[in-house]
Scaffold this motif. Sequence first.
Motif, mmCIF file in Angstrom:
data_model
loop_
_atom_site.group_PDB
_atom_site.id
_atom_site.type_symbol
_atom_site.label_atom_id
_atom_site.label_comp_id
_atom_site.label_asym_id
_atom_site.label_seq_id
_atom_site.Cartn_x
_atom_site.Cartn_y
_atom_site.Cartn_z
ATOM 1 N N ASN A 26 -5.992 15.370 1.285
ATOM 2 C CA ASN A 26 -4.713 15.835 0.738
ATOM 3 C C ASN A 26 -4.258 15.066 -0.503
ATOM 4 O O ASN A 26 -3.478 15.578 -1.304
ATOM 5 C CB ASN A 26 -3.613 15.738 1.799
ATOM 6 C CG ASN A 26 -3.826 16.711 2.942
ATOM 7 O OD1 ASN A 26 -4.534 17.711 2.792
ATOM 8 N ND2 ASN A 26 -3.227 16.419 4.089
ATOM 9 N N ASN A 27 -4.722 13.817 -0.648
ATOM 10 C CA ASN A 27 -4.134 12.956 -1.672
ATOM 11 C C ASN A 27 -5.101 12.414 -2.718
ATOM 12 O O ASN A 27 -4.668 11.873 -3.738
ATOM 13 C CB ASN A 27 -3.444 11.753 -1.003
ATOM 14 C CG ASN A 27 -2.278 12.175 -0.140
ATOM 15 O OD1 ASN A 27 -1.176 12.389 -0.642
ATOM 16 N ND2 ASN A 27 -2.510 12.298 1.154
ATOM 17 N N TRP A 28 -6.400 12.525 -2.475
ATOM 18 C CA TRP A 28 -7.352 11.922 -3.391
ATOM 19 C C TRP A 28 -8.492 12.891 -3.707
ATOM 20 O O TRP A 28 -8.894 13.699 -2.879
ATOM 21 C CB TRP A 28 -7.971 10.652 -2.781
ATOM 22 C CG TRP A 28 -7.033 9.503 -2.703
ATOM 23 C CD1 TRP A 28 -6.147 9.238 -1.703
ATOM 24 C CD2 TRP A 28 -6.886 8.451 -3.644
ATOM 25 N NE1 TRP A 28 -5.447 8.093 -1.941
ATOM 26 C CE2 TRP A 28 -5.886 7.579 -3.143
ATOM 27 C CE3 TRP A 28 -7.490 8.143 -4.861
ATOM 28 C CZ2 TRP A 28 -5.482 6.427 -3.815
ATOM 29 C CZ3 TRP A 28 -7.102 6.987 -5.527
ATOM 30 C CH2 TRP A 28 -6.104 6.144 -5.013
ATOM 31 N N ASP A 29 -9.007 12.753 -4.898
ATOM 32 C CA ASP A 29 -10.296 13.350 -5.211
ATOM 33 C C ASP A 29 -11.343 12.382 -4.683
ATOM 34 O O ASP A 29 -11.510 11.279 -5.209
ATOM 35 C CB ASP A 29 -10.439 13.533 -6.726
ATOM 36 C CG ASP A 29 -11.852 13.955 -7.133
ATOM 37 O OD1 ASP A 29 -12.663 14.260 -6.239
ATOM 38 O OD2 ASP A 29 -12.129 13.960 -8.342
ATOM 39 N N LYS A 41 -6.730 0.814 -6.448
ATOM 40 C CA LYS A 41 -5.350 0.457 -6.768
ATOM 41 C C LYS A 41 -5.265 -0.836 -7.593
ATOM 42 O O LYS A 41 -4.376 -1.000 -8.426
ATOM 43 C CB LYS A 41 -4.535 0.309 -5.473
ATOM 44 C CG LYS A 41 -4.146 1.636 -4.828
ATOM 45 C CD LYS A 41 -3.393 1.404 -3.536
ATOM 46 C CE LYS A 41 -2.874 2.711 -2.947
ATOM 47 N NZ LYS A 41 -1.770 3.293 -3.728
ATOM 48 N N TYR A 83 1.322 6.225 4.114
ATOM 49 C CA TYR A 83 0.073 5.482 4.049
ATOM 50 C C TYR A 83 -0.072 4.681 2.758
ATOM 51 O O TYR A 83 -0.610 3.565 2.772
ATOM 52 C CB TYR A 83 -1.130 6.409 4.238
ATOM 53 C CG TYR A 83 -2.374 5.641 4.591
ATOM 54 C CD1 TYR A 83 -2.491 5.017 5.831
ATOM 55 C CD2 TYR A 83 -3.413 5.502 3.672
ATOM 56 C CE1 TYR A 83 -3.620 4.291 6.149
ATOM 57 C CE2 TYR A 83 -4.539 4.769 3.987
ATOM 58 C CZ TYR A 83 -4.645 4.166 5.228
ATOM 59 O OH TYR A 83 -5.759 3.424 5.549
ATOM 60 N N ASP A 84 0.411 5.206 1.641
ATOM 61 C CA ASP A 84 0.358 4.444 0.387
ATOM 62 C C ASP A 84 1.146 3.144 0.509
ATOM 63 O O ASP A 84 0.709 2.084 0.042
ATOM 64 C CB ASP A 84 0.898 5.274 -0.770
ATOM 65 C CG ASP A 84 -0.113 6.291 -1.276
ATOM 66 O OD1 ASP A 84 -1.318 6.089 -1.052
ATOM 67 O OD2 ASP A 84 0.302 7.296 -1.877
ATOM 68 N N ASP A 140 0.850 10.535 6.526
ATOM 69 C CA ASP A 140 0.573 10.990 5.162
ATOM 70 C C ASP A 140 1.616 10.466 4.177
ATOM 71 O O ASP A 140 1.294 10.037 3.068
ATOM 72 C CB ASP A 140 0.535 12.523 5.130
ATOM 73 C CG ASP A 140 -0.053 13.055 3.833
ATOM 74 O OD1 ASP A 140 -1.201 12.710 3.525
ATOM 75 O OD2 ASP A 140 0.650 13.803 3.133
ATOM 76 N N ASN A 141 2.884 10.483 4.600
ATOM 77 C CA ASN A 141 3.972 10.047 3.716
ATOM 78 C C ASN A 141 4.016 8.536 3.518
ATOM 79 O O ASN A 141 4.472 8.046 2.479
ATOM 80 C CB ASN A 141 5.319 10.507 4.281
ATOM 81 C CG ASN A 141 5.484 12.020 4.218
ATOM 82 O OD1 ASN A 141 4.879 12.674 3.369
ATOM 83 N ND2 ASN A 141 6.271 12.567 5.120
ATOM 84 N N SER A 146 2.307 13.902 9.622
ATOM 85 C CA SER A 146 3.072 13.984 8.371
ATOM 86 C C SER A 146 3.633 12.624 7.974
ATOM 87 O O SER A 146 3.697 12.284 6.785
ATOM 88 C CB SER A 146 4.207 15.005 8.498
ATOM 89 O OG SER A 146 5.147 14.583 9.457
ATOM 90 N N ASN A 151 -7.749 13.342 6.792
ATOM 91 C CA ASN A 151 -6.805 14.353 6.297
ATOM 92 C C ASN A 151 -6.039 13.824 5.090
ATOM 93 O O ASN A 151 -5.812 14.536 4.106
ATOM 94 C CB ASN A 151 -5.825 14.751 7.395
ATOM 95 C CG ASN A 151 -6.486 15.508 8.522
ATOM 96 O OD1 ASN A 151 -7.567 16.079 8.342
ATOM 97 N ND2 ASN A 151 -5.877 15.511 9.686
ATOM 98 N N TYR A 152 -5.623 12.561 5.174
ATOM 99 C CA TYR A 152 -4.901 11.924 4.074
ATOM 100 C C TYR A 152 -5.758 11.923 2.809
ATOM 101 O O TYR A 152 -5.281 12.224 1.712
ATOM 102 C CB TYR A 152 -4.518 10.495 4.463
ATOM 103 C CG TYR A 152 -4.152 9.610 3.298
ATOM 104 C CD1 TYR A 152 -2.858 9.612 2.772
ATOM 105 C CD2 TYR A 152 -5.101 8.778 2.703
ATOM 106 C CE1 TYR A 152 -2.527 8.812 1.685
ATOM 107 C CE2 TYR A 152 -4.778 7.975 1.628
ATOM 108 C CZ TYR A 152 -3.482 7.992 1.124
ATOM 109 O OH TYR A 152 -3.159 7.205 0.052
#
Length: 604
Positions: free
Chosen positions: A547-550, A596, A332-333, A329-330, A326, A543-544
Amino acid sequence: MCGIFGYIANKKLNDEKIIELLSKRGPDNNSIIDISDSKKIKKLFHTRLAIIDLNERANQPYFDKSGRYVITYNGEIYNFKNIKEELINKGYIFSTTSDTEVVLYSFIEWGEKALLKLRGMFSFGIYDKQNDSWFLARDPFGIKPLYYYYDRNSFVFSSLVMPIVYSGIKEKFTINTAAISDYLATGSFIPPDTIFNEINFLKPGHYLLYKNDSIKINKYFSERNNGKLESFNNYNEVLQRVRSVIIDSIDKHFVSDVPVGVLLSSGIDSSLIAGISAILLGKKINTYSIGYYNKKKYRKIDETAIASKTAKYIQSKHENILIDYSEFDNMYDEFLESIDLPSIDGFNTFIISKKIAQRVKVVLSGLGGDEMFAGYSIFKDLYFAHQESKFIDELLMKLPYKIQSILKKDYLKYRGKDINNALIKRRILSVLKNSTRNKLIRMIVETDDVIKLISNYEIRHYMSNTLLRDSDAVSMAQGLEMRVPFVDIKIYDLINNIPAHYKISKKYNKRLLVDAFKDILLEDVYKTQKRGFSLPIPQWARNYLVNNWDIYSLYNKDILHSLGVDVNLFNNEFFNNNKIDYNYYKWLVLLIWLKKHNNYIYFQ
């Protein structure tokens, strides 16, 4: 320590954006010095992480007393007090207790020869107003980064790539396809190349002079011109010398006006730094380790048990930093923003830096111990292959010439295969062109000291291009200075002059370190299989992504073609890769990074 930036151009750049992007490297102060003249706009920037001389008098950019020279500097010089005394004896008067002033006056007194006097980590830029020239330099091992942009009208340098990209010096930058190939092979970029054609890395151990709209780059440091050849009477003398130089380096790396912590894993290198600091130097230290909430699931890579034993033994104030997916995931950006350039490494350092930055400003790391003290398996593999080949060569020499030539031809094939396998295991061959690959194998076959050869190769490549670059980028993005006592010029000079047979043991890794410091190392540390500071990055990254990207939003065939990438290779390693390995992960980092910063990239 800091973020630095400077430019000479026909137009004003986006000063506010430059400071914004540099500010995490130096949250304590930021300053801009305008030294423009009627011909060009010229400015120096500095964002400060205050470590030595916390007074505002030590803020940068810093002028000498005559006003002729001004410096913006990033780093720490651990012998600055000795150099300062030398300069005082020559008549220099100092206004601060910082090392910045020492670096500036050293350059004024000795020019580029001052660089070989500096023991530490550094990158800096000095403007000479009288000669209208700029002098840039980087430490011998590349601990501190320095990038530059140059065209016929402009010159820009920076601690980071992205402040140059976002500065407005150029509307868009083109992708360096050869550098992308290096990244896909090694997981990092190989200096002087970066991901952009227009921006270069100043190589470690080099300096740059910019004058009259032209640049000249020179190498001031190499393994050939440093360290005096020494002879040792016996192994005990070697151990005494190793012990002395390492204790001295660690002691010097505590030079600071703020508290210093130690990153502690289950390995030999960090355990030694912590043990020497606490037991032999008598320092009260805080130690930090990274581990997992789910210890059972990650028991093979969790290092907190042995690290905690070491902490208890040396009586440090210890903290285990526990994480799970978790947090990956929180965060990584933010990690991708801090890494500056795509890389397959760095998240482990990023997360522990983020967790402890509010507790300390400086930490010591064991980085560099493997490269200096033959810690990777390739050292043993090649050493024993070399020893075997020497033995067989001696046997062949005793045979008649005709038989000798027949057998030697067959044995050379076997010998080359043995070396080849060791290099493949270390993933070295895959990153080299055929000519370079053959040259390296030939050098290994012919060298008298294969350990020294491979050690210098690892130092110049993986340590400098990946470990040091990434560690600096992600730790400094949290306002945390990471120091590396094993990456020290005195240690390097000594190690380069110790015969190979003293460095390798079949019993355990890093023979010199273990034998020199058995009195402060727990057996669990040097008898446990090497782990490293590792995380299950590829699995968490997939997993990231889900959960976060197409995932298909990252895929653009035209971009892949412009990068010079084989689309089939990409599909196999990214979409069709069920192994969830680092081949997959390097694509993930690259594609998200490109997405980005897409507005500033011109895809040809």
